[in-house]
Write a protein that holds these residues in place. Structure first.
Motif, PDB file in Angstrom:
ATOM      1  N   PHE A  35     104.882  36.971  78.337  1.00  0.00           N
ATOM      2  CA  PHE A  35     105.022  37.857  77.188  1.00  0.00           C
ATOM      3  C   PHE A  35     106.502  38.051  76.849  1.00  0.00           C
ATOM      4  O   PHE A  35     107.371  37.998  77.723  1.00  0.00           O
ATOM      5  CB  PHE A  35     104.447  39.252  77.491  1.00  0.00           C
ATOM      6  N   TYR A  37     108.340  41.301  75.118  1.00  0.00           N
ATOM      7  CA  TYR A  37     108.223  42.660  74.595  1.00  0.00           C
ATOM      8  C   TYR A  37     109.554  43.053  73.968  1.00  0.00           C
ATOM      9  O   TYR A  37     110.627  42.690  74.444  1.00  0.00           O
ATOM     10  CB  TYR A  37     107.888  43.664  75.709  1.00  0.00           C
ATOM     11  N   PHE A  91     112.431  42.077  76.469  1.00  0.00           N
ATOM     12  CA  PHE A  91     112.057  41.818  77.855  1.00  0.00           C
ATOM     13  C   PHE A  91     111.054  40.667  77.916  1.00  0.00           C
ATOM     14  O   PHE A  91     110.043  40.674  77.202  1.00  0.00           O
ATOM     15  CB  PHE A  91     111.411  43.051  78.497  1.00  0.00           C
ATOM     16  N   MET A  95     102.598  37.844  84.013  1.00  0.00           N
ATOM     17  CA  MET A  95     101.436  38.493  84.621  1.00  0.00           C
ATOM     18  C   MET A  95     100.445  37.451  85.119  1.00  0.00           C
ATOM     19  O   MET A  95     100.161  36.474  84.413  1.00  0.00           O
ATOM     20  CB  MET A  95     100.736  39.419  83.627  1.00  0.00           C
ATOM     21  N   LEU A 104     102.763  43.888  85.803  1.00  0.00           N
ATOM     22  CA  LEU A 104     103.563  43.074  84.896  1.00  0.00           C
ATOM     23  C   LEU A 104     104.958  42.968  85.506  1.00  0.00           C
ATOM     24  O   LEU A 104     105.557  43.982  85.848  1.00  0.00           O
ATOM     25  CB  LEU A 104     103.615  43.770  83.543  1.00  0.00           C
ATOM     26  N   PHE A 106     108.789  42.177  84.956  1.00  0.00           N
ATOM     27  CA  PHE A 106     109.736  42.110  83.859  1.00  0.00           C
ATOM     28  C   PHE A 106     111.025  41.419  84.278  1.00  0.00           C
ATOM     29  O   PHE A 106     111.469  41.534  85.423  1.00  0.00           O
ATOM     30  CB  PHE A 106     110.115  43.523  83.384  1.00  0.00           C
ATOM     31  N   GLY A 107     111.670  40.748  83.319  1.00  0.00           N
ATOM     32  CA  GLY A 107     113.058  40.367  83.483  1.00  0.00           C
ATOM     33  C   GLY A 107     113.948  41.557  83.201  1.00  0.00           C
ATOM     34  O   GLY A 107     113.466  42.639  82.845  1.00  0.00           O
ATOM     35  N   LYS A 108     115.262  41.385  83.367  1.00  0.00           N
ATOM     36  CA  LYS A 108     116.191  42.506  83.207  1.00  0.00           C
ATOM     37  C   LYS A 108     116.487  42.817  81.750  1.00  0.00           C
ATOM     38  O   LYS A 108     117.103  43.841  81.470  1.00  0.00           O
ATOM     39  CB  LYS A 108     117.491  42.211  83.949  1.00  0.00           C
TER      40      LYS A 108
END
Lengths: 116, 114
Positions: A35, A37, A91, A95, A104, A106-108
């Protein structure tokens, strides 16, 4: 464990131009979701685009498209015709499929500024 | 209705106060999440509820107490917080089993602990 890496902490782009945000990930899974976001200063996380790993075709949503390279574990986001409203934190997230409690990852994040 | 609604949007509390954050969704989702987000950082998972039962607690201090009274409502009870707990608290939901996997997020509750 899965990891997601966004190597560009900040980027800027002129209005109406095109920009590409990078994302790489590490997993031993064969099937998963990816994803992008968007989180504008108003702070709500909004889904921009998603990609199922089993689909070879790159996902597109209007001005947003991805370049999904499964073998390279790369998932970049291209924003065409950038608009001021695209200014936000972006972001990349990973998942595993399965039950609803799958976290989920996340990247930074990449802070994108669109300049008039 | 594709919304996740969080209240309050802003909360200021002292370290001895007791307060609660509320999250509501009417999409029939059976998985609900609490995330904590510090400035310029990605969200960090705190709790996951699946079918109204706590399924994941990411070693969160006991001063944070989640509650899921029904399938539409998720609360986060706060007590004896520390200034470092100041953050944006995001609620999210997802269908129990789905082919898409996306999470729907609320706007968040901005918490300041004095």
């Amino acid at each position: 464990a899965q990891t997601v890496t966004q190597s560009q902490p900040e980027m800027s782009v002129q209005e109406a131009e095109t920009v590409t945000l990078s994302c790489t990930y590490d997993t031993s899974e064969n099937n998963y979701y990816l994803f992008w976001y968007k989180q504008p200063p108003s702070r709500q996380m909004i889904l921009v685009i998603r990609q199922e790993a089993y689909k070879q075709q790159n996902a597109t949503e209007n001005r947003f498209s991805v370049n999904f390279q499964k073998a390279a574990k790369s998932f970049s986001l291209k924003i065409s015709d950038s608009q001021l409203g695209d200014t936000a934190m972006y972001f990349c997230a990973f998942m595993k499929p399965g039950s609803g409690n799958t976290p989920l990852v996340f990247g930074k994040g990449t802070r994108l500024s669109v300049i008039a | 209705d594709t919304e996740v609604t969080q209240t309050p949007k802003h909360l200021v509390m002292g370290m001895t106060n007791k307060k609660s954050l509320k999250c509501e969704q009417h999409m029939g989702h059976r998985a609900m999440y609490w995330y904590k987000q510090k400035a310029k950082k990605p969200p960090e998972l705190m709790f996951v509820y699946s079918y109204e039962k706590l399924s994941i607690n990411e070693s969160v201090p006991s001063r944070f107490s989640p509650e899921c009274p029904n399938s539409s409502l998720l609360n986060l009870h706060l007590h004896a917080l520390q200034p470092e707990d100041s953050a944006l608290y995001l609620c999210a939901s997802r269908r129990g089993v789905t082919t898409t996997g996306e999470l729907f997020f609320g706007e968040g509750s901005r918490l300041t602990v004095l």
